[in-house]
Design an enzyme around this catalytic site. Sequence first.
Site, PDB file in Angstrom:
ATOM      1  N   PRO A 292       0.829  -1.208   0.000  1.00 34.23           N
ATOM      2  CA  PRO A 292       0.000   0.000   0.000  1.00 34.23           C
ATOM      3  C   PRO A 292       0.865   1.260   0.000  1.00 34.23           C
ATOM      4  CG  PRO A 292       0.041  -0.996   2.192  1.00 34.23           C
ATOM      5  CD  PRO A 292       0.842  -1.900   1.298  1.00 34.23           C
ATOM      6  N   CYS A 362       2.859  29.356 -15.693  1.00 34.12           N
ATOM      7  CA  CYS A 362       2.503  29.898 -17.005  1.00 34.12           C
ATOM      8  C   CYS A 362       1.969  28.785 -17.865  1.00 34.12           C
ATOM      9  CB  CYS A 362       3.740  30.499 -17.649  1.00 34.12           C
ATOM     10  SG  CYS A 362       4.307  31.905 -16.750  1.00 34.12           S
ATOM     11  N   GLU A 363       0.764  28.400 -17.589  1.00 36.64           N
ATOM     12  CA  GLU A 363       0.198  27.233 -18.251  1.00 36.64           C
ATOM     13  C   GLU A 363      -1.290  27.226 -17.936  1.00 36.64           C
ATOM     14  OE1 GLU A 363       2.687  24.609 -19.158  1.00 36.64           O
ATOM     15  OE2 GLU A 363       1.266  23.018 -19.603  1.00 36.64           O
TER      16      GLU A 363
HETATM   17  N1  LLP Z   1       3.322  -1.473  -5.933  1.00 35.71           N
HETATM   18  C1  LLP Z   1       3.651  -1.161  -7.194  1.00 35.71           C
HETATM   19  C2  LLP Z   1       4.482  -2.092  -7.958  1.00 35.71           C
HETATM   20  C3  LLP Z   1       3.224   0.040  -7.757  1.00 35.71           C
HETATM   21  O1  LLP Z   1       3.560   0.333  -9.006  1.00 35.71           O
HETATM   22  C4  LLP Z   1       2.447   0.932  -6.984  1.00 35.71           C
HETATM   23  C5  LLP Z   1       1.990   2.209  -7.527  1.00 35.71           C
HETATM   24  C6  LLP Z   1       2.125   0.565  -5.669  1.00 35.71           C
HETATM   25  C7  LLP Z   1       2.577  -0.653  -5.180  1.00 35.71           C
HETATM   26  C8  LLP Z   1       1.314   1.460  -4.745  1.00 35.71           C
HETATM   27  O2  LLP Z   1       0.045   1.723  -5.211  1.00 35.71           O
HETATM   28  P1  LLP Z   1      -0.951   2.555  -4.275  1.00 35.71           P
HETATM   29  O3  LLP Z   1      -1.244   1.699  -3.064  1.00 35.71           O
HETATM   30  O4  LLP Z   1      -0.278   3.809  -3.902  1.00 35.71           O
HETATM   31  O5  LLP Z   1      -2.132   2.777  -5.135  1.00 35.71           O
HETATM   32  N2  LLP Z   1       0.717   8.806  -9.585  1.00 35.71           N
HETATM   33  C9  LLP Z   1      -0.543   8.094  -9.552  1.00 35.71           C
HETATM   34  C10 LLP Z   1      -0.420   6.747  -8.900  1.00 35.71           C
HETATM   35  C11 LLP Z   1       0.606   5.846  -9.561  1.00 35.71           C
HETATM   36  C12 LLP Z   1       0.775   4.530  -8.859  1.00 35.71           C
HETATM   37  C13 LLP Z   1       2.017   3.850  -9.310  1.00 35.71           C
HETATM   38  N3  LLP Z   1       2.273   2.589  -8.692  1.00 35.71           N
HETATM   39  C14 LLP Z   1      -1.568   8.982  -8.838  1.00 35.71           C
HETATM   40  O6  LLP Z   1      -1.231  10.074  -8.440  1.00 35.71           O
HETATM   41  O7  LLP Z   1      -2.724   8.601  -8.715  1.00 35.71           O
END
Ligand code: LLP
Length: 432
Positions: A292, A362-363
């Site tokens: 998580p 600036c966007e």
């Molecule tokens: N494990 C792996 C291999 C991952 O690629 C990720 C997230 C996680 C765990 C954790 O996922 P979470 O529990 O945080 O959902 N930037 C995007 C989210 C990208 C997630 C990338 N990988 C956003 O702001 O929503």
Amino acid sequence: MFVSDHLGINQQHHLTIGGVDTIELAEQFHTPLFVMDEDKIRDHCRQFRHSIEEYYQGAGLVCYASKAFCCKQMYRIAKEEGIGTDVVSMGELYTAMSVDFPVEKICYHGNNKTPQELEYALECGVGRIVVDNLSELHLLNDLAGNMGKKAVILLRVTPGIDAHTHQFIRTGQLDSKFGLAIELGLAMEAIKQAIQLPHIVLDGIHCHIGSQIFDIDPFEHAAEVMLSLIAEVQTTLDFSLKTLNLGGGFGIQYTDSDDPVAYDCYMKRVSEVVKKKATELGLPLPYIIIEPGRSIVGPAGITLYTVGNIKEIPNIRKYLAVDGGMTDNPRYALYQAEYNFLIANRADAPKDDTVTVAGRCCESGDLLGEHIKLQSAQVGDILAVCATGAYNYAMSSHYNRVAKPAVIMVSGGVAKEVVRRETLEDLTRFDI
Ligand code: LLP
């Protein structure tokens, strides 16, 4: 009114976080400012850890996905809470190592790790390197051989599951840049090769189906598919895959319309599936890892901005410009992500205005939200955005040479700086 129970309103009508007055924080540390409730972060770490202990009889490990928010203090917290971490770059690994994070509890990810990164991971002795593809598998075997080491790995596979979330953060389906597809036979082929390689110890398999997922069904489905693969490897290759890493992706509440399940529901339901399927297939219970990220830090954080220019275009819209924007939170620009906003110095006033919150870059696309219900705002007010603890500071940039904000953590009613605000010297530090 609030999307999270650690937020409140005091007698001055100011928003509080973890009992601390946000207006005092804004005065003391200036804006834009990230404020995180450390007690809440710790509570989330414990909830996930206990859910494994309570519902899963085979052992397991929670690895905090530090891409969501990475700094020394965050690794210290994870370490103190007895959980592991997932890192995805040399930078994250270096930061974890700088606070003596227990290496055996680190998973190293990435779909295109460089030889230098793999060497560094081997040098540090990380617990598991999650190998994404065949060329990385052979590269790692060679590097480990040269260094006289054995690399303990998980193979990242794509279970062919389409989780219902934004397409940019969906990763478990066949068409993905990550991992080896089970349905194309690539996962099986990589497993066969990994078993043969002299400097590789194949410990298990990994999948991550996406992020901000509310429904538990796709996680259950992924666990079933993964268990079937473990069984197939056992029968056809007589090889036991001991570890099953099921990734992260658990959804959090950003707005009133989000309705996440309690964190322990995930392990409760997924462990049932794993136990049932393992019994059916005659397999020992695998060691389970979950990763998580967002769910540990996301709800714990808020961002404070100062309202600057207010521009009303008659019959069109009202823009409220703040002193930050896409440089500290690119999520609206990237995913049209929605948040809950409020004026922190009149937190209990009715939200009787509708605004577009614009950043300072600036966007034209530098917006934090459109058609936002908000208290009527004046220049100098403090605008709070809730649930910004994940993928905000972590995805911040220096666009327009805007300095990155400070990050404050509050605990037991006391605030401390955990990442300091960047200075102008910081911004020119690398220029030659
Ligand atoms: N494990 C792996 C291999 C991952 O690629 C990720 C997230 C996680 C765990 C954790 O996922 P979470 O529990 O945080 O959902 N930037 C995007 C989210 C990208 C997630 C990338 N990988 C956003 O702001 O929503």
